[in-house]
Design a protein around this motif. Structure first.
Motif, mmCIF file in Angstrom:
data_model
loop_
_atom_site.group_PDB
_atom_site.id
_atom_site.type_symbol
_atom_site.label_atom_id
_atom_site.label_comp_id
_atom_site.label_asym_id
_atom_site.label_seq_id
_atom_site.Cartn_x
_atom_site.Cartn_y
_atom_site.Cartn_z
ATOM 1 N N ARG A 145 0.827 -1.201 0.000
ATOM 2 C CA ARG A 145 0.000 0.000 0.000
ATOM 3 C C ARG A 145 0.868 1.261 0.000
ATOM 4 O O ARG A 145 0.501 2.281 -0.616
ATOM 5 C CB ARG A 145 -0.933 0.011 1.220
ATOM 6 N N ASP A 148 1.948 1.626 -3.493
ATOM 7 C CA ASP A 148 0.824 2.099 -4.308
ATOM 8 C C ASP A 148 0.597 3.592 -4.110
ATOM 9 O O ASP A 148 0.344 4.341 -5.098
ATOM 10 C CB ASP A 148 -0.454 1.346 -3.929
ATOM 11 N N LYS A 149 0.672 4.070 -2.877
ATOM 12 C CA LYS A 149 0.474 5.492 -2.585
ATOM 13 C C LYS A 149 1.578 6.324 -3.212
ATOM 14 O O LYS A 149 1.323 7.395 -3.811
ATOM 15 C CB LYS A 149 0.412 5.700 -1.072
ATOM 16 N N ALA A 152 1.013 6.588 -6.863
ATOM 17 C CA ALA A 152 -0.105 7.499 -7.172
ATOM 18 C C ALA A 152 0.338 8.952 -7.049
ATOM 19 O O ALA A 152 -0.051 9.818 -7.870
ATOM 20 C CB ALA A 152 -1.275 7.222 -6.243
ATOM 21 N N LYS A 174 -7.527 8.438 -7.270
ATOM 22 C CA LYS A 174 -6.734 7.220 -7.039
ATOM 23 C C LYS A 174 -5.764 7.424 -5.887
ATOM 24 O O LYS A 174 -5.557 6.525 -5.057
ATOM 25 C CB LYS A 174 -5.979 6.840 -8.308
ATOM 26 N N GLN A 177 -7.613 7.166 -2.707
ATOM 27 C CA GLN A 177 -7.936 5.759 -2.427
ATOM 28 C C GLN A 177 -6.719 5.003 -1.884
ATOM 29 O O GLN A 177 -6.841 4.201 -0.942
ATOM 30 C CB GLN A 177 -8.455 5.085 -3.696
ATOM 31 N N THR A 178 -5.552 5.260 -2.478
ATOM 32 C CA THR A 178 -4.335 4.568 -2.005
ATOM 33 C C THR A 178 -3.965 5.023 -0.591
ATOM 34 O O THR A 178 -3.477 4.229 0.214
ATOM 35 C CB THR A 178 -3.162 4.824 -2.967
ATOM 36 N N LYS A 179 -4.208 6.326 -0.297
ATOM 37 C CA LYS A 179 -3.922 6.810 1.064
ATOM 38 C C LYS A 179 -4.861 6.161 2.075
ATOM 39 O O LYS A 179 -4.445 5.781 3.174
ATOM 40 C CB LYS A 179 -4.072 8.330 1.109
#
Length: 305
Positions: A145, A148-149, A152, A174, A177-179
């Motif tokens: 995650r 991913d953050k 993003a 997005k 959402q990643t946060k």
């Protein structure tokens, strides 16, 4: 000893190398007790067989059965004491079986008490390993995650001046959402770490208690084993002493054996008289015919023994 046992596991939280080494040693110790127990049983078989053979020998095998007087009494004592020695070996066999049973009871008692601790430790190890696995999975997800953050955020910065307003909104959505996913995975990861730490503390506490219990058991076992060996040797020594006492009765009887008395007894029992047969003299046939008067037999000659 306990401190050494506690340091047996590696730095890997899920490792049971040290614990397994302790359990293996305790299993070997129990096996050693079983081997001594079997040794006593085998020795008992030997002693019983030897004792029965001695008894059969003393009762069935002739041994100077025609002797007389004091030597006969000594032989009677000899055979009786050999019988007693045989009975002593049979009694020793029974004593050895009793000692083997005591060793078996001690060994099984320790096994029963140990099993309770082992079950507790097995459950703790299983719970610890499961929680560790969950924690590592939560960590993996948290790190993913984070990546991913970061990706993003980089996408937002890279495309700040290159995309339309609508595309930028998608990028920001997005990122949001990643946060949010990162925050959820972070909380889950921290919760799992907290839970794992509680389990680790419980495991360490129980591990210390188990090691202390195992050390106490091993001290008791070594002491019991040592005393059992000591007692066994004392029993063998006592058997030798008792046998020598029986043999001493034979020696005392032999000291009372008198050659002169036995000879005198035989003479008294079997004597046929104190006079020897008279000599056989020559008799001329013709002289005998002429002399009708019968010839008197010579006087018997006394003889000494």
């Amino acid at each position: 000893m306990t401190a050494k046992l506690l340091g047996g596991d590696s730095t890997d939280l899920t490792s049971t190398v040290g614990y397994d080494s302790i359990i293996q040693h305790l299993n070997d110790s129990r096996k050693n007790c079983k081997e001594f127990e079997d040794f006593l049983k085998e020795r008992a078989i030997i002693e019983e067989k030897y004792g029965k053979e001695l008894i059969n020998l003393s009762k069935k095998k002739p041994c100077g059965q025609t002797e007389l007087n004091t030597l006969k009494r000594s032989l009677d004592v000899f055979k009786q004491q050999i019988d007693n020695v045989g009975q002593g070996h049979i009694q020793l066999a029974q004593t050895l079986r009793e000692e083997a049973k005591k060793m078996e009871d001690f060994r099984e008692k320790q096994k029963l008490h140990r099993k309770k601790i082992e079950l507790i430790m097995e459950a703790i190890h299983k719970n610890r390993n499961l929680q560790y696995k969950k924690t590592m999975e939560a960590k993996r997800l948290y790190e993913q995650r984070c990546r991913d953050k970061d990706e993003a955020e980089q996408a937002v910065h890279r495309n700040a001046n290159l995309v339309t307003q609508k595309q930028q909104e998608k990028l920001f959505l997005k990122l949001a959402q990643t946060k949010s996913a990162l925050e959820d995975s972070d909380r889950s990861y921290q919760q799992n770490v907290t839970t794992l730490e509680k389990i680790r503390e419980e495991w360490q506490k129980e591990h210390i208690k188990a090691c202390e219990f195992f050390e106490t058991q091993e001290c008791e076992r070594i002491n019991y084993f040592r005393n059992a060996l000591w007692l066994h040797v004392n029993q063998l020594s006592q058997d030798c002493v008792q046998n020598d006492e029986k043999y001493e009765e034979i020696r005392k009887s032999l000291e009372m054996c008198s050659i002169e008395k036995d000879i005198d007894f035989f003479v008294s029992l079997r004597k046929t008289g104190s006079l020897a047969p008279a000599p056989v003299v020559y008799e001329n046939y013709y002289n005998t015919q002429r002399n009708a008067t019968p010839v008197r037999s010579p006087v018997p000659v006394p003889i000494s023994r």
